[in-house]
Scaffold this motif. Structure first.
Motif, PDB file in Angstrom:
ATOM      1  N   HIS A  59      -0.412 -20.920  -5.021  1.00 45.23           N
ATOM      2  CA  HIS A  59       0.493 -22.044  -4.348  1.00 45.23           C
ATOM      3  C   HIS A  59       1.117 -22.821  -5.153  1.00 45.23           C
ATOM      4  O   HIS A  59       2.250 -23.060  -4.597  1.00 45.23           O
TER       5      HIS A  59
ATOM      6  N   ARG B 102       8.630 -21.587  -1.840  1.00 44.44           N
ATOM      7  CA  ARG B 102       9.205 -20.127  -1.486  1.00 44.44           C
ATOM      8  C   ARG B 102       8.976 -19.088  -2.366  1.00 44.44           C
ATOM      9  O   ARG B 102       8.652 -18.112  -2.227  1.00 44.44           O
TER      10      ARG B 102
ATOM     11  N   ALA C 265       5.265 -18.489  -2.671  1.00 47.81           N
ATOM     12  CA  ALA C 265       4.983 -17.385  -1.727  1.00 47.81           C
ATOM     13  C   ALA C 265       5.275 -16.122  -2.021  1.00 47.81           C
ATOM     14  O   ALA C 265       4.795 -14.967  -1.544  1.00 47.81           O
ATOM     15  N   GLU C 266       6.578 -15.782  -2.351  1.00 46.07           N
ATOM     16  CA  GLU C 266       7.177 -14.620  -2.714  1.00 46.07           C
ATOM     17  C   GLU C 266       6.480 -13.864  -3.669  1.00 46.07           C
ATOM     18  O   GLU C 266       5.986 -12.790  -3.680  1.00 46.07           O
TER      19      GLU C 266
ATOM     20  N   SER D  62       0.720 -10.907   3.250  1.00 43.33           N
ATOM     21  CA  SER D  62       1.632 -11.536   3.969  1.00 43.33           C
ATOM     22  C   SER D  62       1.205 -12.902   4.439  1.00 43.33           C
ATOM     23  O   SER D  62       1.949 -13.847   4.271  1.00 43.33           O
ATOM     24  N   GLU D  63      -0.189 -12.784   4.903  1.00 40.99           N
ATOM     25  CA  GLU D  63      -0.819 -13.818   5.426  1.00 40.99           C
ATOM     26  C   GLU D  63      -0.934 -14.898   4.403  1.00 40.99           C
ATOM     27  O   GLU D  63      -0.840 -16.157   4.582  1.00 40.99           O
TER      28      GLU D  63
ATOM     29  N   ARG E 290       2.446 -16.355   3.624  1.00 41.48           N
ATOM     30  CA  ARG E 290       2.365 -17.424   4.588  1.00 41.48           C
ATOM     31  C   ARG E 290       1.575 -18.903   4.518  1.00 41.48           C
ATOM     32  O   ARG E 290       2.274 -20.045   4.553  1.00 41.48           O
TER      33      ARG E 290
ATOM     34  N   GLY F  28       3.239 -21.014   1.707  1.00 45.23           N
ATOM     35  CA  GLY F  28       4.396 -21.533   2.141  1.00 45.23           C
ATOM     36  C   GLY F  28       4.219 -22.655   3.010  1.00 45.23           C
ATOM     37  O   GLY F  28       5.181 -23.573   2.937  1.00 45.23           O
ATOM     38  N   LEU F  29       2.976 -22.832   3.665  1.00 42.09           N
ATOM     39  CA  LEU F  29       2.610 -24.158   4.180  1.00 42.09           C
ATOM     40  C   LEU F  29       2.633 -25.243   3.394  1.00 42.09           C
ATOM     41  O   LEU F  29       2.749 -26.359   3.810  1.00 42.09           O
TER      42      LEU F  29
ATOM     43  N   THR G 200       0.963 -27.762   9.684  1.00 43.78           N
ATOM     44  CA  THR G 200       0.475 -26.474  10.232  1.00 43.78           C
ATOM     45  C   THR G 200       0.653 -26.337  11.829  1.00 43.78           C
ATOM     46  O   THR G 200       0.546 -27.514  12.326  1.00 43.78           O
TER      47      THR G 200
ATOM     48  N   ASP H 268      -4.735 -22.890  13.426  1.00 43.49           N
ATOM     49  CA  ASP H 268      -4.279 -22.466  12.188  1.00 43.49           C
ATOM     50  C   ASP H 268      -5.512 -22.968  11.064  1.00 43.49           C
ATOM     51  O   ASP H 268      -5.214 -23.662  10.135  1.00 43.49           O
TER      52      ASP H 268
ATOM     53  N   GLY I 275      -4.880 -22.353   7.383  1.00 43.87           N
ATOM     54  CA  GLY I 275      -3.858 -23.387   6.786  1.00 43.87           C
ATOM     55  C   GLY I 275      -4.256 -24.524   6.760  1.00 43.87           C
ATOM     56  O   GLY I 275      -3.914 -25.423   5.520  1.00 43.87           O
TER      57      GLY I 275
END
Length: 211
Positions: free
Chosen positions: A71, A86, A89-90, A107-108, A111, A114-115, A121, A125, A128
């Motif tokens: 993160h 961002r 996350a990428e 992908s999750e 995501r 990104g939170l 949230t 979730d 998250g």
């Protein structure tokens, strides 16, 4: 490296152990970069400890653990907006793909990373929520711990003049205080919410110390 390797394996990674260990070492090297004073390996460890303690509150704790490792993988105090989140996350999605983690899981995890940009949230979730609550656990520290946290944040933004830092920090504090709740998961909210809000309100009233 056991923690990272175990989380990656639980998330479906097919890479060899040596590759998983190399990825873990690489991540730790990023968490040790010289521009970091708060967003360091100590913060990563603290976040992982909260996740481990409350793993039963999340349906996919292995994904939350991987998101914790990722993160703040990209952290530049001079970046604008949520660019760090961002980019992290990428980065997470790309690294996990190279380790053989299924695309859906990678992908999750991205995501979840990104939170942490706004710590907001959606409904239903819990993964998250656990990540965001763990990331914000520092806000409920005792006086000494909170003072150390704010001092470390100021060090990371030493390039910002005092007046500009004060304004920017005030925006961050107000955004946190405007959240419906700082902590989403009931056990953590019950334990930490009132202390965190008191710390944030006290800092907002006093203003940051000069850098």
């Amino acid at each position: 490296m056991d923690q990272f390797r175990d989380a990656a394996r639980a998330a479906g990674a097919t890479a060899a152990d040596a590759d998983l260990d190399a990825a873990g070492h690489y991540l730790l090297s990023r968490w040790s970069e010289p521009q970091r004073h708060y967003h360091t390996g100590a913060h990563l460890t603290a976040v992982l400890e909260v996740i481990d303690k409350h793993a039963g509150l999340a349906p996919h704790p292995e994904r939350v653990r991987l998101a914790a490792w990722m993160h703040d993988a990209v952290y530049d105090p001079r970046a604008l907006g949520d660019a760090n989140e961002r980019d992290s996350a990428e980065f997470a999605g790309g690294l996990l793909a190279t380790l053989g983690v299924p695309d859906e899981v990678a992908s999750e995890v991205a995501r979840l990373v990104g939170l942490t940009a706004g710590h907001a949230t959606g409904e239903d979730d819990p993964d998250g929520e656990l990540l965001c609550d763990a990331d914000l656990a520092i806000l409920a520290s005792d006086d000494e711990g909170y003072a150390a946290y704010t001092a470390a944040i100021r060090q990371e933004y030493a390039h910002v003049p005092d007046d500009a830092f004060k304004d920017g920090r005030a925006q961050v504090l107000k955004a946190l205080l405007e959240l419906p709740t700082i902590y989403r998961l009931e056990p953590l909210r019950a334990a930490w919410e009132s202390t965190a809000r008191a710390n944030l309100e006290r800092e907002l009233k006093a203003g940051p110390q000069p850098g």
